[in-house]
Write a protein that holds these residues in place. Structure first.
Motif, PDB file in Angstrom:
ATOM      1  N   THR A  79      41.761 -18.520  -7.015  1.00  0.00           N
ATOM      2  CA  THR A  79      40.744 -19.126  -6.163  1.00  0.00           C
ATOM      3  C   THR A  79      41.134 -20.635  -6.272  1.00  0.00           C
ATOM      4  O   THR A  79      40.998 -21.287  -5.157  1.00  0.00           O
ATOM      5  CB  THR A  79      39.452 -18.695  -6.593  1.00  0.00           C
TER       6      THR A  79
ATOM      7  N   HIS B   9      31.916 -16.817  -3.848  1.00  0.00           N
ATOM      8  CA  HIS B   9      32.967 -17.940  -3.529  1.00  0.00           C
ATOM      9  C   HIS B   9      32.339 -19.019  -3.065  1.00  0.00           C
ATOM     10  O   HIS B   9      32.720 -20.365  -3.457  1.00  0.00           O
ATOM     11  CB  HIS B   9      33.898 -17.457  -2.519  1.00  0.00           C
TER      12      HIS B   9
ATOM     13  N   ASP C 172      40.799 -12.957   0.742  1.00  0.00           N
ATOM     14  CA  ASP C 172      40.904 -12.546  -0.596  1.00  0.00           C
ATOM     15  C   ASP C 172      40.558 -10.897  -0.674  1.00  0.00           C
ATOM     16  O   ASP C 172      40.024 -10.412   0.156  1.00  0.00           O
ATOM     17  CB  ASP C 172      39.288 -13.057  -1.104  1.00  0.00           C
TER      18      ASP C 172
ATOM     19  N   GLY D 243      35.752 -10.538  -8.131  1.00  0.00           N
ATOM     20  CA  GLY D 243      35.302 -11.892  -8.150  1.00  0.00           C
ATOM     21  C   GLY D 243      34.204 -12.409  -8.828  1.00  0.00           C
ATOM     22  O   GLY D 243      34.029 -13.371  -9.237  1.00  0.00           O
TER      23      GLY D 243
HETATM   24 MG    MG Z   1      38.904 -14.152  -7.484  1.00  0.00          MG
END
Ligand code: MG
Ligand code: ADP
Length: 725
Positions: free
Chosen positions: A302, A332, A407, A580
């Motif tokens: 990221t 995110h 992603d 994530g």
């Molecule tokens: Mg990630």
């Protein structure tokens, strides 16, 4: 004479052509000759009957041992049963007929050998074929067939109930006899360099090998075709993609990216530096970047993506980050906002002078918030737009889209990549695809052959190791109680825990439910049931929350936030937390019915713990008994944290076709002989040859055979995919 593109009807006649089309979806001479035998029986070597399974369509070579007729009781007619044998095992052939079936008894008399084809079933504990088709060896065969049976190897085709193996073989023989030697897809020089036989020879050799060596020659050559033709296609696509123009977005010294670097509290790993430099250079070119960035969960992808986005924002354009789920998009958004700090707060109190703005755009936004977000994207006010597939809707416009970051590629189809690319107006945006599912090199070369690949191989320093253990509740039921105690201990020392279930419960099924397994005796453990059970029992008094895909967005958000803020001790959840989500204080993960999850998925899941300085612990709870394959998979996950090793295991358990299929949006696999894991060398060589050839002759003007083979690969149902990708 016939060519590969001719309809089968011209070669084998209407009747056979209809049957081949209906039963096997074969329509042209090329289709038929591309339908390879499943195995080859040695002449005179009987099929091992012990290996047959109920429900299978089989063709067996066997010898009649005995025969008997019974009259049917309430009907006129009789049942003739012949028992055939391979020397040890036995199989009963059952025929219902009129009268006493004298002719059948004469034909199938003891000692006669033949090929018998039908569906295996069991009746009173005995394996049988009911009304099998058969073809006796050495008697009554046509001349051509007799000749074939004189060969050492008899091809056995994957047959169906309508079409036994030897009828397929008949059609193949006719097709081979009348085939005009086709233009060879492999250029002569490549054949010479790699010692490969000619195409016509290979087609004959795979269908009618005279001996083993002949078969292996043919097989190796045809594997080359599969690898090479695909690599040529990919090379052409890369070349075509390179001919698209993109607006260069070179790094601006002293811009946001540099300021971000200066403010970042950690050193980039060597891998991050290398990938970052490559991407920075890509973005500065006037051709669109197409890059796959792969690295374990937590390897720092990221950060790399954010630096790329900042470079593009510095160049006065916009970047979009697309996440597979709402929860992940929100995560995110929050983490990027906090990483950027003042740099992402343009126009707000405390924002830096040259700051940009972030906008979150997801399906669950209210009307007003949504309008605002759309306006931010369209006006260029937001330098970075983060969202889910809601971003893909037509109404979303950008002022100047310079970079698309995707992603977790494996959740997106190719169409979605395209939809976003189209939003860039003239010229294509640069594209960075991130995945935490490590992809073996050959799969990357094949499935993502049109992408360049950067790999992060190390984790940032200071990460604690995760230890993983299987909790075998079948053999040791009390281990489960011990598991819950372990959670209580961790919570007691201030930590948090995840409990992951394969199912939501209530009125399923749901999107985040794991696939049901064969022969299920009970439904898999569900979030709703287990959470109730735990809070009333083993985890009473702890603060539990639930999270799953059926919750409204704001509830999901609330649960995640509460967990991240330490207001919840134990999060009982489905795999919505898979990718994530980052809560460093969560150190234990318990996965219920862990056997329901894939190897790579488990590896991803456990990446959620051990993100802080305390060592992570992952407990895989299963009822599967010790020797079962599913248990071996879990043991493998427990034994290694090497994601590449695990993805190989994952891949070995699936057919390559599935891998290609899921990764390539409904594309039918063109690989029949090639195995992505085992044929790594061959694929690498084919790729090198393909790149050289396409560089020299992009349109394949000098290679008509190859051009035709590439065209076949792009048949109508795949054309959309290939044009767009
Ligand atoms: Mg990630
Ligand atoms: P990924 O997206 O690959 O799963 P992230 O980029 O989310 O990984 O990084 C995981 C965590 O590690 C984040 O908290 C991030 O800030 C941190 N991180 C990233 N790179 C480094 C580094 N070089 N050193 C220390 N921490 C890092």
């Amino acid at each position: 004479m016939a060519v590969l593109a001719d309809p089968l009807r011209l070669v084998v006649g209407d009747k056979a052509a209809k049957r081949l089309a209906a039963a096997l979806d074969l329509h042209t001479v090329g289709d038929l000759l591309g339908y390879y035998p499943r195995r080859y029986d040695k002449r005179g070597e009987l099929t091992d009957l012990a290996g047959l399974r109920d429900g299978e369509h089989v063709t067996v070579q066997a010898e009649v041992a005995s025969g008997s007729v019974r009259r049917m009781r309430n009907r006129s007619g009789s049942i003739f049963e012949a028992v055939v044998t391979d020397g040890t095992g036995r199989l009963t052939l059952t025929f219902f007929g009129h009268g006493t079936q004298d002719w059948r008894q004469r034909e199938l008399r003891p000692g006669v050998r033949g090929l018998f084809s039908g569906q295996v079933s069991s009746f009173r504990g005995k394996r049988q074929l009911t009304h099998p088709d058969y073809e006796l060896l050495g008697t009554g065969s046509s001349g051509a067939r007799a000749a074939e049976y004189a060969a050492e190897l008899i091809p056995v085709y994957p047959a169906t109930s309508q079409l036994p193996s030897w009828k397929i073989a008949d059609s193949v023989r006719i097709a081979l006899d009348v085939l005009d030697v086709p233009a060879d897809p492999l250029p002569g020089q490549i054949r010479d360099r790699h010692g490969l036989c000619g195409y016509a020879d290979a087609l004959r050799g795979i269908h009618r090998p005279v001996d083993q060596a002949d078969y292996w020659r043919a097989r190796n050559r045809l594997k080359w075709d599969e690898a090479f033709v695909l690599q040529v296609l990919l090379a052409q696509r890369r070349l075509a993609a390179a001919s698209y123009s993109a607006i260069p977005r070179p790094a601006i010294p002293g811009g946001l990216r540099d300021e971000f670097d200066a403010a970042t509290p950690f050193e980039l790993t060597v891998g991050q530096q290398l990938a970052g430099a490559t991407i920075a250079a890509d973005l500065g070119r006037d051709h669109p970047m197409h890059r796959l960035l792969q690295g374990e969960v937590g390897s720092g992808k990221t950060v790399i993506a954010l630096r790329a986005m900042l470079q593009v924002v510095d160049a006065a354009a916009q970047a979009v980050l697309l996440a597979p789920t709402e929860v992940l998009a929100q995560q995110h958004y929050r983490s990027i906002a906090s990483m950027l700090g003042p740099l992402g707060m343009a126009g707000q109190l405390g924002g830096a002078d040259n700051a940009t703005r972030l906008t979150l755009l997801t399906g669950s936004l209210g009307a007003a918030a949504r309008r605002r977000a759309l306006l931010e994207a369209a006006s260029g006010g937001a330098g970075i737009v983060i969202g889910t597939h809601a971003l893909l809707q037509d109404r979303v416009q950008f002022a100047d889209l310079g970079l698309v970051v995707i992603d977790e590629q494996h959740r997106f189809g190719v169409e979605q990549r395209d939809a976003l690319r189209d939003k860039a107006g003239d010229g294509r945006p640069h594209m960075l695809v991130m995945t935490a599912t490590p992809i073996p090199r050959t799969v990357a070369m094949t499935v993502f052959g049109d992408l360049d690949v950067s790999t992060l191989t190390e984790l940032p320093v200071g990460r604690s190791p995760i230890s993983t253990h299987v909790v075998p509740v079948a053999e040791r039921p009390h281990y489960l109680a011990r598991t819950w105690e372990r959670i209580r201990e961790e919570v007691g020392s201030g930590h948090q825990a995840y409990v992951v279930c394969p199912r939501i419960g209530g009125d399923g099924p749901d999107e985040d439910d794991a696939a049901p397994a064969d022969g299920d005796s009970r439904p898999p453990v569900a979030v709703l049931d287990l959470a109730a059970e735990l809070s009333a029992g083993p985890l009473a008094g702890l603060r539990l929350a639930i999270l799953h895909g059926r919750l409204p967005a704001e509830e999901k958000e609330k649960a995640m936030l509460a967990f991240a803020d330490g207001l919840v001790d134990v999060l009982v959840t489905t795999t919505v937390i898979e990718v994530g989500v980052d809560v460093p204080n969560a150190v234990v993960m318990v996965v219920m019915d862990a056997d329901r999850f894939g190897v790579s998925q488990l590896h991803q899941l456990r990446g959620r713990v051990g993100r802080g300085s305390d060592p992570g612990l992952c407990l895989l709870v299963t009822e599967v008994p010790e020797a079962a394959p599913a248990r071996e998979r879990l043991d493998a996950v427990a034994a290694t944290t090497d994601g590449f090793a695990l993805s190989r295991i994952d891949l070995e358990q699936r057919r390559e076709g599935d891998v290609l299929g899921t990764a390539q949006a409904g594309r039918k696999s063109s690989l029949k002989l090639l195995q992505l894991l085992r044929d790594e060398d061959l694929i690498g060589q084919a790729r090198d040859e393909a790149i050289q050839l396409v560089d020299a002759d992009p349109a394949l003007a000098n290679e008509p055979g190859l051009a035709a083979a590439v065209r076949t690969l792009i048949d109508p149902e795949r054309a959309t995919f290939l044009e767009k990708a």
